[in-house]
Enzyme design. Structure first.
Site, mmCIF file in Angstrom:
data_model
loop_
_atom_site.group_PDB
_atom_site.id
_atom_site.type_symbol
_atom_site.label_atom_id
_atom_site.label_comp_id
_atom_site.label_asym_id
_atom_site.label_seq_id
_atom_site.Cartn_x
_atom_site.Cartn_y
_atom_site.Cartn_z
ATOM 1 N N CYS A 53 29.926 11.732 10.838
ATOM 2 C CA CYS A 53 29.637 10.931 9.610
ATOM 3 C C CYS A 53 30.864 10.337 8.917
ATOM 4 O O CYS A 53 30.861 9.348 8.294
ATOM 5 C CB CYS A 53 28.800 11.876 8.703
ATOM 6 S SG CYS A 53 27.066 12.357 9.439
ATOM 7 N N ARG A 136 20.753 8.894 12.131
ATOM 8 C CA ARG A 136 21.336 7.979 11.610
ATOM 9 C C ARG A 136 20.608 6.706 11.582
ATOM 10 O O ARG A 136 20.360 5.897 12.768
ATOM 11 C CB ARG A 136 22.686 7.641 12.707
ATOM 12 C CG ARG A 136 23.271 9.077 12.658
ATOM 13 C CD ARG A 136 24.714 8.747 13.586
ATOM 14 N NE ARG A 136 25.531 10.114 13.791
ATOM 15 C CZ ARG A 136 25.961 10.605 12.975
ATOM 16 N NH1 ARG A 136 26.491 10.151 11.657
ATOM 17 N NH2 ARG A 136 26.572 11.766 13.204
HETATM 18 C C1 BEZ Z 1 28.601 14.646 12.719
HETATM 19 O O1 BEZ Z 1 29.877 15.096 13.130
HETATM 20 O O2 BEZ Z 1 28.487 13.707 11.602
HETATM 21 C C2 BEZ Z 1 27.281 15.505 13.088
HETATM 22 C C3 BEZ Z 1 27.253 15.835 14.421
HETATM 23 C C4 BEZ Z 1 26.313 16.346 14.776
HETATM 24 C C5 BEZ Z 1 25.281 16.644 13.766
HETATM 25 C C6 BEZ Z 1 25.243 16.372 12.505
HETATM 26 C C7 BEZ Z 1 26.283 15.758 12.143
#
Ligand code: BEZ
Length: 236
Positions: A53, A136
Site C-alpha cells: 500500500c 485493492r
Molecule cells: C501490503 O503490503 O500492502 C499488504 C500485503 C498483504 C496484505 C495486506 C497488505
C-alpha cells in the site's frame, strides 16, 4: 443482522456510484456529489502502514498532477481510522524513499472507514480474501456520477498506475469521439469503429466507401491523432 450479500454485493459498470458521506484526511466529503463535473478514481487499499500500500500511495501521489490534468481526482479508502491515516501519511513523507520517490506528500483525500460502511457499499470486502481488510478495488466514476470501469486486485498484488491513467484517457476518448479502443490502446493508436448495423453498411465498409480501414465488415479502425485526443482530454 447483516447478510453475506450486503457485505459482498458490489455496484456494477453503468450504475450510479453509491452515495456516502465520510471523514477524510482532507476534510469531510459527500460522494459522488462533491465530484460532479470531474472524473474521479475511488480506490481502496487493505491497510495503513503496509508495504505494498505504501508503494501504491507513493506512486499515485507522485502521479496526482498528471491525473488532475486529465480532469480526474483521486480518493482513497481503507478500513482504518483518521489518526492512523494521518500518522501513516506523515511517515511516508518523512521516512520512506522508494524507487527515486521521497518526501512524497499525499494530497488527495484518504477516507476513514473503520465501520466498513463505504467498503461494504462498494463490495470492497471480499471475505474469502480477508473479512476485515478491503481488497485493492478501483472505481472509475464519470462527471455524472456513473461508474464506468472497475478493477479489482487481491491484497498481495500492487496495481499498475500507468494502466489506471490509460483507462481514464481511453474512457474520455471513447466518449468524446464515439469510438472504442482496442487492446493496449494508447493515444495516437488507431481506434475501433462500432460494428456495421446493417448488411448495406457492412457492404459499404468492405467496398471502401467509408473513411476507415476494414479487415472484415466487423473489424474496422480509423486514425485518431494523439494531439487531437490529448487536446480534447487534457486541461490546458
Ligand atoms: C501490503 O503490503 O500492502 C499488504 C500485503 C498483504 C496484505 C495486506 C497488505
Amino acid at each position: 443482522m447483516e447478510t453475506q450479500q450486503e457485505i459482498t454485493s458490489m455496484p456494477r459498470i453503468g450504475d450510479k456510484a453509491p452515495e456516502f458521506k465520510a471523514v477524510t484526511t482532507q476534510g469531510n466529503i459527500h460522494f459522488p456529489n462533491d465530484y460532479k463535473g470531474d472524473w474521479v478514481i475511488l480506490f481502496s487499499h487493505p491497510a495503513d502502514f503496509t508495504p505494498v500500500c505504501t508503494s501504491e500511495f507513493m506512486t499515485f501521489a507522485t502521479m496526482e498532477e498528471k491525473f488532475l490534468k486529465a480532469n480526474c481526482k483521486l480518493v482513497g479508502l481503507s478500513i482504518d481510522g483518521l489518526y492512523s491515516h494521518i500518522a501513516w501519511l506523515r511517515s511516508i513523507k518523512d521516512k520512506i524513499e522508494y524507487r527515486g520517490m521521497k518526501n512524497v506528500e499525499v494530497k488527495f483525500p484518504l477516507i476513514e472507514d473503520i465501520t466498513m460502511e463505504v467498503a461494504k457499499k462498494y463490495g470492497m470486502i471480499q471475505p474469502n480474501e480477508d473479512s476485515t481488510k478491503a481488497v485493492r478495488a478501483v472505481f472509475f466514476v464519470d462527471p455524472k456520477g456513473i461508474i464506468r470501469a472497475i478493477i479489482y486486485y487481491p491484497l498481495s498484488l500492487g496495481r499498475n498506475f500507468d494502466e489506471l491513467y490509460r483507462v481514464i484517457i481511453a474512457l474520455q476518448a471513447a466518449d468524446a469521439f464515439g469510438v472504442a479502443t482496442p487492446a493496449d490502446w494508447e493515444p495516437g493508436d488507431d481506434v475501433i469503429i462500432g460494428p456495421a448495423g446493417s448488411c448495406g453498411s457492412a457492404e459499404d465498409r468492405m467496398q471502401g466507401k467509408e473513411d476507415m480501414d476494414c479487415k472484415d465488415w466487423y473489424f474496422c479502425t480509423r486514425k485518431l491523432d494523439k494531439d487531437v485526443v490529448l487536446k480534447k482530454v487534457l486541461k490546458k
